[in-house]
Design a protein around this motif. Structure first.
Motif: not given
Lengths: 451, 583
Positions: A21-22, A24-26, A28-29
């Motif tokens: 999850g982290l 994926v977030f990065c 997208r970030f």
């Protein structure tokens, strides 16, 4: 205890899930961060929903918009304000494709490493590629009629002119209702599609050059040709025409016959290949995709679509890019609107790099087309109407179904010193060469004058 | 003395904002570097630490070979999953257990094996003490329990001291102290004359408390501090969030830390004695049920969930405290795992917890309890079909919640496309992402953000607050810290003494990891927003205390030599063995 060791893997699964999850977030970030930061609720950049910092200039350094804590300040001249409205955008964000909205990240200096942080908080200077004076000339040449004018340097990709009409003065905004009805907020060059009419013959012509033996090919035009159960008509009877004549005289009958020879599949392949069905990214602004229907069953419809009528819809910018490719030996340099980003103190923070893309047509095909488009000007539109431009062009008069026609004029200057491709559209304007041609001439003369 | 320095400093930066801006411009890059430097060392030490198994006794087989007993609890049998493998067809797959108690007495119990077990010829029907040199007969084979000779034992301890020596904590501690000091200064810079004294003061007090703790533990000859360093780092981030998003709560937050640390030390001490832990279980469960009942009667509604009770100006979240009981109730020794219906009490208690949380409307916490329940049940039973059954029932329950709780269903509707619901159900998530992006990798500087204006930013959106003010790097490191604790707990099983400790550590880990999953992924729209706390970081007294409490369970699984207060190093006598002293 050894049993527990194996079972405890279930705990690790949760940790793996968290790390995924982290990740994926990065991801997208990094990829979507500029959009997140450009969200109007972001108080680092926006005050009451308005961008609080950054300024926009034209290529010559003329101020077009400055964001302040008290709101946006636009260009001094009202003509320039109207002419550059669509490319510059407005503080209220009504012009969705305007630089103010689309390049909010650049104006504030956002990047995913530094975020929106700037020590003084003054933002950046954004220099557009457009020339405000040329834009004003183009806007005036449209003379209140709906339409658009685009000019770009096909060697470097710099867009010199990006004008859409109708427009309004951002210092004196119109009501939302009026804007909706009149299509004021839309940048017609980038975000709209129209019936192309005869300028589409340049596309069919490319397919003919690649696939058919056009040398010695002739066609007899009576002014009307029976295809299937309906007629393909011309303005007048062109008599016996060669392929080159057919383009020059814009003979619908001849192009319908050529289109039928090419077939629906080849035509569909060519609009894809030449970039008319895709969306170009112009510094992240996506152009509208064109839509073309080549009927497998209805021959008359297929014939008409090869001549740019029927159900064809074309984005003006994609045609301008195609013209640029023809001028540039078949290769596209993608248009760009951002010339430079500088710090508030004037320190350059970006370098302009031309963005080359794939070849649209072969160098040979481009060369043949260039000769034909040149021939159009010499033998039809008249060199004297475009003094000193060494113009290659194609006009279009697209019937829109209500008795009126869109006037089109597109092409390029075959001139190493002045490598510009252009498109002019005057909606419901009438005859292409007669109405859009003079607009093109005024704008191109202004481009050369302002260099 | 503090105000004598603080007031003029605040006034100075208030009147010279340009100097402050330069400070932030430079130090925003220093913070992630400090964090990276201090954590890399700690994380590497935890994840790479080689921990040679302790050897408590040996079992001599008829052919003369010896099996080492490396845990306090061992399963003997033919199966590959056994700790003591006796490869004879006459031995059952799981034949019996060999368990050592705190006093060093070994017990043998038969697990209903086909051929039975005998000690010195007498059949074993219940848990029976077995002395060294007694003969244990299983499946016709005579085995002998042998003590580890004193010389070899001393040699083992020296080996363990050498291999499992933790990284020296001082450099990490020093870096963390710098971090805290510069962060305190950053808040003075950001707030100028409006700076609440608590912001820098709480960070400095945290630094002082940290050093007191380390020196006290060094005094008790403890050498491993990685977990505490990670927890102190996360707590530091929590204080930074508090100084931004909940400035009035700085004092209570610090008080909670003191309480939490006290609980951590007490619980660590308490966990030393396995018998004591087993005995405490039932009273604790009763206490937990009482707390939940009290919550249901006196509860107050905050953010849609009735999970607070307050008395005398203090408010407490009983459901948080029950987490500690939940871990206690879930943990079990190896012997207990083989008892029929060993899960009954635990399942009933779990059901009470889920029910109470459901009534309170705290579905995020209910989900965390449930996940921990699933993990513990699986650890205890190893039964996949049961696991799937449980998950099926849970899915049905979840569906019912969505059907009858429109608020929860609304959150699911916005999930995955919060930007379309930016002013309604996606309000908090869109702000979190926008603020986080604004921070870039290194943040806009503590106290310079705006996300703290959004409701629940100090608890549910802390990941966003961290990313905005301290940068993505530090926010990511915070998550990596939690994962590190989790991986270490799982890793420690291989050298764990009793199933009780390893299950407790895994349960504690699950609480930490699951909370972080829901907190972080919920706030950035990777999961529906459920409103749970990030361990150590989210502001909230109960949450802080409980996070430190749970850490004690992880610490108890750390059997590296002299690592943990939870693992005793006192002098003791081995029955039937030689006297010895652990170094």
């Amino acid at each position: 205890m050894r049993k527990l060791e194996r079972r405890a893997v279930i705990c690790l699964l949760l940790s793996v899930f968290l790390l995924l999850g982290l990740a994926v977030f990065c991801f997208r970030f990094v990829t979507e961060g500029d959009e997140w930061a450009s969200f109007p609720a972001n108080k680092h950049l926006f005050a009451d929903g308005n961008l609080g910092c950054g300024s926009i200039y034209d290529a010559d350094g003329e101020l077009l918009l400055r964001n302040t804590a008290d709101g946006a300040v636009y260009a001094e001249d009202s003509g320039i304000r109207r002419a550059t409205l669509h490319v510059v955008g407005d503080a209220a964000g009504n012009i969705a494709t305007g630089a103010e909205t689309k390049f909010a990240g650049k104006l504030t200096g956002y990047n995913f490493i530094n975020g929106t942080y700037s020590r003084g908080g003054d933002g950046r200077r954004l220099y557009l590629t457009v020339d405000a004076d040329v834009c004003e000339t183009a806007y005036n040449a449209l003379d209140g009629r709906k339409g658009c004018v685009g000019v770009y340097n096909y060697k470097t990709g710099e867009v010199i002119c990006d004008v859409s009409s109708p427009s309004y003065d951002p210092n004196d905004p119109i009501t939302a209702e009026k804007a909706e009805d009149g299509g004021y907020y839309i940048n017609r060059l980038l975000s709209a599609t129209f019936v192309p009419g005869s300028i589409f013959k340049t596309v069919t012509a490319a397919a003919v050059i690649d696939h058919l033996d056009y040398e010695g090919w002739t066609y007899h035009c009576d002014g009307s040709a029976r295809i299937g159960d309906s007629n393909v008509t011309c303005v007048s009877a062109h008599g016996d025409v060669t392929f080159e004549d057919a383009l020059c005289q814009s003979c619908n009958g001849a192009f319908a016959a050529l289109t039928l020879e090419l077939g629906a599949e080849t035509m569909a392949g060519y609009v894809d290949k030449l970039g008319f069905t895709k969306s170009y990214s112009i510094n992240g602004i996506r152009t509208a995709k064109g839509r073309f229907v080549f009927s497998e069953t209805n021959e008359a419809a297929l014939g008409w679509s090869g001549a740019g009528q029927s159900e064809d819809m074309l984005n003006p910018c994609s045609m301008m890019i195609y013209m640029g490719a023809v001028a540039n030996h078949g290769r596209v340099v993608v248009p760009q609107l951002v010339s430079a980003v500088k710090s508030d103190g004037g320190f350059p923070l970006s370098v302009y790099i031309p963005r080359w893309r794939l070849r649209l047509v072969s160098a040979d095909t481009a060369s043949v087309l260039r000769e034909m488009l040149r021939n159009n000007v010499v033998n039809n539109y008249g060199e004297g109407n475009f003094p000193g431009l060494s113009l290659c062009a194609k006009s279009g008069t697209a019937e829109v179904g209500d008795g009126t026609s869109h006037a089109w004029f597109t092409g390029f200057l075959d001139d190493e010193e002045h490598p510009y491709a252009f498109i002019v559209l005057v909606e419901n304007g009438g005859g292409g060469a007669k109405v859009a041609g003079p607009v093109a001439n005024r704008v191109l003369q202004a481009v050369i004058e302002n260099e | 003395m503090f105000t004598a320095i603080f007031t003029p400093l605040a006034r100075f930066f208030g009147s010279h904002p340009d100097i402050g801006q330069w400070y932030t411009t430079i130090f925003r890059w220093v913070f992630p570097l400090l964090a990276l430097a201090l954590l890399l060392k700690v994380i590497r030490s935890l994840l790479q630490a080689e921990n040679p198994a302790e050897k408590w006794a040996t079992l001599r087989l008829p052919n003369g070979s010896e099996l080492p007993l490396t845990h306090w609890e061992n399963v003997l049998g033919r199966a590959k999953s056994c700790d003591l493998i006796v490869p004879l067809a006459s031995v059952s797959r799981n034949h019996g257990t060999l368990v050592r108690d705190e006093e060093g007495v070994w017990y043998y119990n038969d697990l209903g094996s086909k051929s039975g077990s005998f000690i010195n010829g007498k059949p074993v029907t219940e848990k029976t003490p077995i002395s060294f040199v007694d003969t244990l007969t299983v499946g016709g084979a005579d085995l002998k329990l042998m003590p580890v000779p004193a010389a070899e034992r001393r040699q083992n301890i020296r080996r363990r001291l050498f291999f499992s020596r933790p990284e020296s904590p001082w450099s990490s501690l020093l870096l963390l102290t710098f971090f805290q000091f510069f962060a305190a200064l950053q808040f003075i810079v950001a707030y100028g004359e409006d700076c609440p004294a608590g912001a820098p003061l709480s960070l400095l007090c945290l630094a002082a408390l940290m050093w007191v703790y380390y020196f006290a533990m060094r005094g008790l000859k403890r050498v491993a501090f990685e977990m505490e360093t990670i927890a102190f780092f996360l707590t530091t981030l929590g204080f930074c969030v508090c100084a931004t998003a909940a400035r009035d709560h700085l004092l209570t937050e610090f008080a909670a830390l003191v309480l939490g640390l006290a609980l951590f030390v007490t619980l660590s001490w308490f966990l030393r004695d396995l018998d004591r832990c087993k005995k405490a279980r039932l009273p604790l469960i009763a206490l937990g049920v009482a707390a939940l009942a009290l919550n249901l009667v006196l509860g107050q509604v905050t953010y849609g969930a009735r999970n607070w009770i307050s008395f005398g100006g203090f408010s407490v979240q009983p459901s948080e405290l029950v987490k500690l009981v939940f871990v206690f109730a879930g943990a079990a020794t190896l012997d207990e795992l083989f008892q029929k219906g060993n899960l009954t009490v635990y399942v009933i208690f779990s059901a009470v917890c889920f029910g109470a949380l459901g009534i309170m409307g705290d579905f995020g916490t209910a989900l965390i309890f449930f996940t921990t329940f699933v993990v513990i049940s699986f650890l205890r039973s190893g039964d996949f079909s049961k696991l799937i059954l449980i998950l099926g029932v849970a899915a049905a329950a979840g569906f019912m919640i969505l059907r009858f709780r429109p608020v929860v269903a609304g959150r699911f509707a916005a999930w995955g496309h919060v930007w379309e619901y930016a002013s309604t159900a996606g309000y908090q998530q869109t702000r979190t992402m926008s603020a986080a992006a604004s921070g870039g990798l290194v943040g806009v500087g503590g106290g310079n953000g705006w996300l703290h204006n959004v409701a629940a930013s100090e608890t549910d959106l802390v990941f966003g607050v961290l990313a905005e003010e301290w940068g993505l790097l530090i926010a990511v490191l915070a998550v990596v810290c939690i994962v590190t604790l989790g991986v270490f707990a799982v890793k420690s099983i291989s050298s764990g003494r009793s199933a009780f400790y390893t299950i407790a550590a895994c349960a504690g880990t699950t609480f930490f990891v699951m909370q972080t999953i829901l907190n972080v992924m919920g706030s950035v729209d990777l999961l529906p927003l459920t409103g749970v706390t990030f361990p150590f970081v989210s502001v909230g007294g109960t949450s802080m205390v409980v996070s430190w409490g749970i850490l004690a369970f992880l610490k108890a699984a750390d059997t590296r030599q002299n690592a943990s207060l939870a693992v005793s190093v006192k002098q003791r006598k081995e029955k039937g063995g030689a006297d010895y002293e652990e170094a």
